[in-house]
Every structure is written in structure tokens, then in C-alpha cells.
Design a protein around this motif. Sequence first.
Motif, mmCIF file in Angstrom:
data_model
loop_
_atom_site.group_PDB
_atom_site.id
_atom_site.type_symbol
_atom_site.label_atom_id
_atom_site.label_comp_id
_atom_site.label_asym_id
_atom_site.label_seq_id
_atom_site.Cartn_x
_atom_site.Cartn_y
_atom_site.Cartn_z
ATOM 1 N N UNK A 68 -20.980 19.868 -8.414
ATOM 2 C CA UNK A 68 -21.039 21.186 -7.797
ATOM 3 C C UNK A 68 -19.741 21.916 -8.153
ATOM 4 N N UNK A 69 -19.824 23.188 -8.538
ATOM 5 C CA UNK A 69 -18.620 23.888 -9.008
ATOM 6 C C UNK A 69 -17.639 24.144 -7.880
ATOM 7 N N UNK A 70 -16.416 24.447 -8.263
ATOM 8 C CA UNK A 70 -15.421 24.859 -7.292
ATOM 9 C C UNK A 70 -15.672 26.287 -6.831
ATOM 10 N N UNK A 71 -14.823 26.778 -5.942
ATOM 11 C CA UNK A 71 -15.030 28.109 -5.396
ATOM 12 C C UNK A 71 -13.776 28.689 -4.804
ATOM 13 N N UNK A 72 -13.939 29.842 -4.172
ATOM 14 C CA UNK A 72 -12.832 30.618 -3.624
ATOM 15 C C UNK A 72 -12.866 30.590 -2.106
ATOM 16 N N UNK A 73 -11.711 30.463 -1.493
ATOM 17 C CA UNK A 73 -11.615 30.505 -0.045
ATOM 18 C C UNK A 73 -11.484 31.938 0.452
ATOM 19 N N UNK A 74 -11.881 32.133 1.703
ATOM 20 C CA UNK A 74 -11.834 33.458 2.324
ATOM 21 C C UNK A 74 -10.401 33.782 2.746
ATOM 22 N N UNK A 75 -9.887 34.956 2.429
ATOM 23 C CA UNK A 75 -8.554 35.325 2.920
ATOM 24 C C UNK A 75 -8.573 35.545 4.425
ATOM 25 N N UNK A 76 -7.608 34.941 5.121
ATOM 26 C CA UNK A 76 -7.571 35.044 6.583
ATOM 27 C C UNK A 76 -6.141 35.329 7.059
ATOM 28 N N UNK A 77 -5.452 36.216 6.345
ATOM 29 C CA UNK A 77 -4.116 36.579 6.793
ATOM 30 C C UNK A 77 -3.028 35.682 6.269
ATOM 31 N N UNK A 78 -3.373 34.726 5.399
ATOM 32 C CA UNK A 78 -2.392 33.807 4.843
ATOM 33 C C UNK A 78 -2.170 34.086 3.363
ATOM 34 N N UNK A 79 -2.448 35.285 2.914
ATOM 35 C CA UNK A 79 -2.458 35.564 1.488
ATOM 36 C C UNK A 79 -3.774 35.091 0.894
ATOM 37 N N UNK A 80 -3.813 34.971 -0.416
ATOM 38 C CA UNK A 80 -5.008 34.489 -1.080
ATOM 39 C C UNK A 80 -4.903 32.971 -1.219
ATOM 40 N N UNK A 81 -5.728 32.218 -0.470
ATOM 41 C CA UNK A 81 -5.588 30.772 -0.483
ATOM 42 C C UNK A 81 -6.029 30.162 -1.804
ATOM 43 N N UNK A 82 -5.613 28.935 -2.031
ATOM 44 C CA UNK A 82 -5.920 28.215 -3.258
ATOM 45 C C UNK A 82 -7.418 27.935 -3.357
ATOM 46 N N UNK A 83 -8.028 28.129 -4.530
ATOM 47 C CA UNK A 83 -9.436 27.752 -4.691
ATOM 48 C C UNK A 83 -9.618 26.246 -4.515
ATOM 49 N N UNK A 84 -10.849 25.851 -4.228
ATOM 50 C CA UNK A 84 -11.148 24.418 -4.155
ATOM 51 C C UNK A 84 -11.811 23.982 -5.453
ATOM 52 N N UNK A 85 -11.674 22.680 -5.769
ATOM 53 C CA UNK A 85 -12.097 22.143 -7.058
ATOM 54 C C UNK A 85 -13.562 21.728 -7.064
ATOM 55 N N UNK A 86 -14.125 21.510 -8.253
ATOM 56 C CA UNK A 86 -15.503 20.999 -8.329
ATOM 57 C C UNK A 86 -15.627 19.618 -7.694
ATOM 58 N N UNK A 87 -16.832 19.321 -7.262
ATOM 59 C CA UNK A 87 -17.175 18.006 -6.710
ATOM 60 C C UNK A 87 -18.073 17.294 -7.711
#
Length: 764
Positions: free
Chosen positions: A521-540
Motif C-alpha cells: 500500500x503506498x505512502x501518504x500525507x498527514x493532515x496539518x494540525x498546527x504543527x507545520x506540515x508533518x512528515x509523510x508516512x511510508x509505504x506498507x
Amino acid sequence: MKVLPLCLGVSALALTWGVPAFAQDDAATSTGTVTSESGQTAAGDRADSPNAVGEIVVTATRRSENLMTSPISASVLSGSQLANKGVTDVDALQFAMPSVVVNNFGQGNNFNVRGIGKAEHNTQTTTGVIVYRDGVPTFPGYVQGEPYYDIANIQLLRGPQGTIVGQNATGGAVFVNTNDPVIEGGVHGYVQAQAGNYADLGAQGAVNLPISDTFAMRVSLFGERRDGFYNITGPGGATYSDNNDLRMAAGRISFLWKPSANFSVLSKTDLGYMNFGAYPASPYWQSMKTLPNGSANPRYADLFDITANAPMGARDKFVRSILKLEYVTDGGMKFRSVSSLQNANTLYQTDLDGTSSDSLNPITLQPVPNSYFFDTVTETQVTQEFNIISPDNQRVTWLAGAFGLWNTYFFPAPYDNFTINVCYPVATNPACLYQLKGRNPERSLAAFGQIGFKITPSLKLEVGGRYTASRSTNHVDVMQYGTYIPDEQTVTSDNFSYKVSLGWQASPDQYLYGFVATGFRPGGLNVPVGLGLPTPFDPETVQSFEAGWKGNFLNGKLRTTLDGYYNNYKNFQVIIGYPNYPTFGIELNVPGTTKIYGFEATTELNLGNFSLNAGVNVLHSELAQFYASDSRLPSTTPCDPNAGPTSATCIDLKGREQTYAPNFTFNVGAQYKIPLGEKSTLTPRVNFGHIAPQWATLFENPALGDRLVARNVLNAQLELSRGDWSITAYATNLTDQHYPGALISGLYLAGPPRQYGVKIFKTF
């Protein structure tokens, strides 16, 4: 006071939106049929013995194969069998097939096979079970409540299908195939009407129209209305009107043109309008008769007795067009193109706290402020696949293919088309609102191939591989509690998956197989929640080992299968508390290897008028070494996923079970046809499905509602048929078990209660 609303807002955001990289990246053949020796059966063209044990031909792998001599684990149901088991939508499949669990949270669902699929209630976590309609992947995020009507068959493939089916099939794939037009079949079809409790009224039908000796069309229609299941009261016991009253209409028009014996064109267009009224839900603690401290719960109420003070609504509408072109040479070589264009809009609004006024959680003793959610999202998807397939009757067989998928979520301006309000009913205070607008385009491109070689007439080796490149991009503007956060990010993933299988026809009635397969399953992008742009997560990624046996006995009257599987998952994708700020949610990867293994058994028996079918799955899952904070609980202590350290809020999750992965599922069905003379029969049927208790979060905290009780659903029918007419008395969930169908943001959404009625069916 700002931390709790933000935490609640982030939790709700994860419910309905993220930045996914779904790219369910493959399409089966648009026919994708599973047929018996006598031909295709469906709800509208019922065979006399819909449960007959005959040869089942599977074409989801791009070529016609006998299921009993193929190295795959699968369950198949014809349209008639679906009707006989009371399966009218995706939710009911879990009580008709082993290893399947569906947890419906309203605007989407978690469809898991063998403990893998979609374990988080959001769109940023990609699905692990791909659902196809007539050979093309359906929407990965929304519009999951499409009804089953004029169905030819449904086939479920268990285990990783990444080589032929594509990425995101780490748990399996489901193929929903509708009836095709028949050029030389004359005018034929069916009509059905039903009436039941909750003022349920429904009708469906289909007609096949041969236009010429090379052209035919089929038209199918569906409609249903039903009152809501809930008793909802507003503040102070006042009347509340937004129940989950169902209003649904759908239609399909199909064309088949076959100008020569070698070339065919098949097109299908579906339209649907599904107004579910609302997705009512109640706080998890409301259904506890006794609180964890041992005292009686003064606010206990049934799952269907809830309160609310914010408006609720739930409506989906969509259109899907599919075009399949196929040319077969005189030597049997196939050149195939399958295309699709899909567009949908979903609207959802809900009382996000599940109460009619500000309240205190009696377990955490934390305030639960009035909260409201609204969104309207448009999703478009385009897919294209090309195949070249060698003839089936060769010692060496092969296929090659290319695939592309383009999917985009549109969150329209202005901001208030996606709003979380944690100060409801105050509507304009920026400090209370989380809003966004923008779009999230995704793309997946793949090339794949497979070759099979018969080492001997009874021993066959197959090797397949697939390379996939995926991309997901955010062009989104977020207004978070008065703070503007631009979100411009892109994440890419690529992978090569393979499958190597060996099948041995030990005798005409005994078949053994084994394989090793991988998927991702591919990686993706996390939702910004006031902490800047969080690090994407990797593929599984997953590596799966499976071995099985398939056998026929009693001259084909008894068919049995038995298989065992062992899966290693690396970089398992989960949502936990942000490592440095645990009250915020973030998706990341589990370090180490997560294991899921088990075995399955199925059997089908047909003794003339009596038939029986059953399936069972026993499963074990355990997470790798992993530390995490539960974002539902207050904490300010950092928690490193790799090193911890273990504390009251930083929990070692090693060995915990995968979410929505019950360790036991079982289903059984039986019917007995009683001849009454003059072409009349009376047929009683019973179908029972059991799903063991399951965990809704990795933290396994029963005090926070994490343990979902076992589901024991009994369906029954009594059908009187005469010629091409039948009348059936039916009941689903006959014992009226009230069970939570999902846990989301601290709310329980109930599974459907007992429903019963009568349906009249006629073929022509």
C-alpha cells in the motif's frame, strides 16, 4: 481548553478527510464472471438450483480458470445466492463469507479480509481490499453504500492480489459483476417488489432487449424507501427530526455490440442517488450498563435511543461509465481495453458529540463540548487498462498489461463546505472552527505480467510481477481555529510485487497448491494540525505464504477447501498520538514486522433438494515492537515509536492485535426444497454469521469503548414458488441483536436491527 477542541477536531478530520494515496490500481475484466456449467445465474435469472455445486469459473485473474484447480483462496456467490442469504449491500457480506469483516462508519466503511483492509476511519489510510464494479476499481474514499441489484455474481479473493489486481490489495479484492446484455437471449428479465417493517417499500427489475443480431441492451432499475431505525430526542426531550430515513434510487443501462465473432464492445453506465437521512451515533459510554468503576451508568441507553441538537444529513450521488473493447484472434489471443470514468458527490453533517447538550464523560470525567461537522466533497476517478492475453489451452500461458488511475478529491470553496465546529451552536467564532478547501489529486501507473508453465499435465508453475508508481499531492488551504495553514505537499511511492505459485492436480478430484506473494500500500500525507506540515508516512509492504487443498467428493455433490496463510507486514500504517505532542493525531509506520496468520475452511453440499454451505476462519495477529500514545487521553510526555520509553501514557504495543481483526469468523447456510406438485415448491432457508469480538483501536482499552462485542446475525426466509413466480417472507438479524457497527471519534454507530417483510419476484 484549546487542546481538547483541537484533539476532537483532528479526530473528526481523520474521520472524513486526509490526504490519501489510494490508487486502487487495477481493473479486472469487465465481465469478471463466476459461472456454473449451466451458465450465469443472477437475481433476475434464477437457476432452478442456485446452490448447486458445479464447476465455478473465475475470470478475475484475466483468464477463465476453474476455482477448484486454481492457486487462490476465494468465495463466490451468484445473484440468487445473494438474495437467498439476504445480502443486499456490502455490510451483509460479512455474514455470508468467511474471513470478512465490515465496519460501517457512515460516510465510508472498513472492509477487512483476514484482518487486513482498512483499519482506520479516515481517507488518509489507504484501503487494503479493493472493490470492483464490473471490472473497474470503485471510489476508494466515499460512496460505499451502493445497492446490489441485477447482480450476476460476487467473488471475493482472499490474501494479497498485488500482481494481477494491483496495489492496495494486501488483504484481498472483491468483484461485483452485474448481468451483461445477451444478443441472442430474446426479451427476458425480472421484476421484484418488497414491503417490510420500518415502512420499507422497494422495487427493482431488469429487462434484456436484443436490438439486432449484433446488438443488445439491458436496463436495470432499483428504488427503496424506509423509515429510520432510531428514536432521537433533542434538548430537554424535545422532538428531533433528522433520523436515518432511507431514500434510494439507482439505474444502469448496458449495451453490447458484437459485429463479428472476434470483436465486441460492452458499455455500462450506472447512476445512483442514495439519501441515508443521517448517520446517527451515540457516545460509547452510553451503551455501558455498568461503568468501569463498578457503579451503574445513570445515562445508559440502547444504541438506537440517542440524543442530538445539531442537524444531521447523509447523501451520496454518483455516475460511473465503463467501456470494454475486446478482440480475439482466430488463434485465441485476446487484446483487451477496459476504461472507466466516475464522478460522485458526498454530503455529510452530524452531531459530532452525540449528545443534545454539553456533557461530562462519566468515565474520563472530561467535558464533552457540543460539536458539529459538515462536508460536501466531490470525487472523480478515471482508469484505463490494456491487456494482451495468450490462449488458455496452451502448455505455456502468459499475459501482459498496463494500467493507469487518476483520482481527485475536490473540497470546494468557500471554507464552510468543510467545517468542524467545536462550539456549536455558535457558528461564527473563528477560534471554534476547523475548515478547509482545495483539492487532492492522485495518480497510479503500473505495468504487469504473468507466465504459467505446465511442468507436467498435472503440475503447473505460475510466476507474475507488477511494477507500480504512485503519487499523491495536496493543494489545500486550511483555516485552523483562526490560523491559516497552506498545505502544498507531494508524496511518491513505487514498488515491485510478485507472486510465485505451484499447483498440483493430485487426482481428478483433489488439488493442492502453495504460493508466496507480495503486495504493498503506498505512502501518504498527514493532515496539518498546527504543527507545520508533518512528515509523510511510508509505504506498507506484505509478504504472504499460503498453502491449500481443494477436494470434490460424492460425485461432485460435496466440495471442500482448506488453506493456511502466514503474512509478514513491514512499515504497518497506523494512526496514533503525535510522538512529541500526543494530543494530536498522526499516521506513521510501525517499526519491525507485524504478523498475521491463520487458516480457513469452506464446504458446500448439495443433495438434491437439500443444500448446505459453511465457512470458518481462525486468525492470530500481533504487532511488532512499537510505542505509542493514545491521543484520546491527556498527555504532554513525548513518546518515541522506536524507543518509548514505556510510561503511563507511552504504551508498548508489542503483541497487540490488529484492529478489526477478530480471531474467529463463521458462517453457515442451509435450505430444503419441498415439492408441492404442479411446479410448486416451498423452500425454508436459514443463514447464520458469527464474528468474534474485535478491537477498534490498537490501545485495547475497554473503558474507552475499544472492544466491539461479537456479532451473531441470523437470517431466515420461507419461499413459495410456482413456475416463474415466487413470494418470500424474509427476516434479517432475526434475533434483533443490537451491536456497534463501528467506533469513531468516541461514538458508536449501530449495525442494522431486525428487519422483516415480504417480497414478490417474477421472471419473464
